[in-house]
Design an enzyme around this catalytic site. Structure first.
Site, PDB file in Angstrom:
ATOM      1  N   THR A  57       0.819  -1.217   0.000  1.00 30.42           N
ATOM      2  CA  THR A  57       0.000   0.000   0.000  1.00 30.42           C
ATOM      3  C   THR A  57       0.846   1.258   0.000  1.00 30.42           C
ATOM      4  O   THR A  57       1.784   1.365   0.774  1.00 30.42           O
ATOM      5  CB  THR A  57      -0.915   0.019   1.242  1.00 30.42           C
ATOM      6  OG1 THR A  57      -1.635  -1.187   1.286  1.00 30.42           O
ATOM      7  CG2 THR A  57      -1.856   1.197   1.193  1.00 30.42           C
TER       8      THR A  57
ATOM      9  N   ARG B  64     -13.842  -6.970  -6.180  1.00 30.55           N
ATOM     10  CA  ARG B  64     -13.962  -6.199  -4.943  1.00 30.55           C
ATOM     11  C   ARG B  64     -13.354  -4.814  -5.143  1.00 30.55           C
ATOM     12  O   ARG B  64     -12.301  -4.664  -5.743  1.00 30.55           O
ATOM     13  CB  ARG B  64     -13.212  -6.880  -3.804  1.00 30.55           C
ATOM     14  CG  ARG B  64     -13.103  -6.021  -2.538  1.00 30.55           C
ATOM     15  CD  ARG B  64     -12.124  -6.640  -1.557  1.00 30.55           C
ATOM     16  NE  ARG B  64     -12.041  -5.917  -0.306  1.00 30.55           N
ATOM     17  CZ  ARG B  64     -11.126  -4.986  -0.056  1.00 30.55           C
ATOM     18  NH1 ARG B  64     -10.255  -4.637  -0.975  1.00 30.55           N
ATOM     19  NH2 ARG B  64     -11.103  -4.384   1.111  1.00 30.55           N
TER      20      ARG B  64
ATOM     21  N   GLY C  33     -12.061  -1.770  -2.783  1.00 31.00           N
ATOM     22  CA  GLY C  33     -11.786  -1.397  -1.399  1.00 31.00           C
ATOM     23  C   GLY C  33     -12.061   0.078  -1.160  1.00 31.00           C
ATOM     24  O   GLY C  33     -12.682   0.752  -1.975  1.00 31.00           O
TER      25      GLY C  33
ATOM     26  N   GLY D 153      -5.902  -0.225   5.560  1.00 27.47           N
ATOM     27  CA  GLY D 153      -6.510  -1.113   6.552  1.00 27.47           C
ATOM     28  C   GLY D 153      -7.657  -1.899   5.955  1.00 27.47           C
ATOM     29  O   GLY D 153      -7.773  -2.020   4.735  1.00 27.47           O
TER      30      GLY D 153
ATOM     31  N   GLY E 293     -10.589  -2.326   4.320  1.00 31.99           N
ATOM     32  CA  GLY E 293     -11.354  -1.385   3.519  1.00 31.99           C
ATOM     33  C   GLY E 293     -12.852  -1.395   3.770  1.00 31.99           C
ATOM     34  O   GLY E 293     -13.494  -0.348   3.760  1.00 31.99           O
TER      35      GLY E 293
HETATM   36  N1  ASP Z   1      -7.526  -0.526   2.407  1.00 31.54           N
HETATM   37  C1  ASP Z   1      -7.163  -1.448   1.363  1.00 31.54           C
HETATM   38  C2  ASP Z   1      -8.351  -2.255   0.952  1.00 31.54           C
HETATM   39  O1  ASP Z   1      -9.167  -2.600   1.778  1.00 31.54           O
HETATM   40  C3  ASP Z   1      -6.063  -2.373   1.787  1.00 31.54           C
HETATM   41  C4  ASP Z   1      -4.821  -1.609   2.017  1.00 31.54           C
HETATM   42  O2  ASP Z   1      -4.111  -1.424   1.054  1.00 31.54           O
HETATM   43  O3  ASP Z   1      -4.602  -1.150   3.126  1.00 31.54           O
HETATM   44  O4  ASP Z   1      -8.444  -2.591  -0.197  1.00 31.54           O
END
Ligand code: ASP
Length: 165
Positions: free
Chosen positions: A31, A59, A61, A83, A85
């Site tokens: 990320t 999906r 996010g 986090g 998502g």
């Molecule tokens: N927040 C992202 C998601 O849920 C995951 C991440 O890269 O922290 O897709």
């Protein structure tokens, strides 16, 4: 190890129920989020992610959803999140932080603290945010084990950290 091979091994470990690390920690490795305040007082936020390891096809996010994982408003702050998502979408995390400042009179640190350390844990949401406000205050808060993060201000040493400092 090439990136694709490394990610394949992570997926296999998660599928096998033997991740060693939490699925969230593993999913966070790729990320990248950024927030910035320019010399003209404009705020910006951006978030790039591969999503959660083992996610379903199609999906979406929180990262590309403005107000959930990413949001900037010159009147308050810019926020980029990482986090779980699904929970960040439900809590409209990035917009909530900006609104607490704009309408609730909170400082950046208060708003970030309330959302990341109170609202999200109440929904079993794990993760964190980086944020900067219109005055150049910076907040980098998380309720997970760690969060890869760094910040830089003009004429100051950069800050780089993973765990709590
Ligand atoms: N927040 C992202 C998601 O849920 C995951 C991440 O890269 O922290 O897709």
């Amino acid at each position: 190890m090439p990136r694709a091979a490394e990610r394949w091994k992570q997926l296999e470990r998660i599928r096998g129920g033997d991740a060693g690390l939490s699925a969230l920690t593993i999913s966070h490795v790729g990320t990248v989020g950024a927030v910035a305040l320019d010399s003209g007082g404009r705020l910006a936020a951006a978030t790039s992610t591969g999503g959660m390891t083992g996610k379903r096809y199609h999906r979406i996010g929180d990262s590309p959803i403005i107000g959930a994982g990413t949001y900037a408003d010159d009147r308050s702050c810019a926020v980029s999140a990482t986090g779980h998502g699904e929970i960040f979408i439900r809590a409209a995390v990035a917009h909530d932080i900006c609104s607490r400042m704009r309408f609730g009179g909170r400082t950046l640190n208060q708003a970030v603290h309330e959302v990341v350390l109170e609202e999200l844990p109440a929904l079993q949401g794990e993760g964190g945010v980086i944020a900067i406000d219109a005055k150049g205050e910076i907040a980098m808060e998380f309720n997970s084990e760690g969060m890869f993060r760094a910040s830089r201000r003009e004429r100051q040493e950069p800050v780089v950290a993973i765990y709590r400092i």
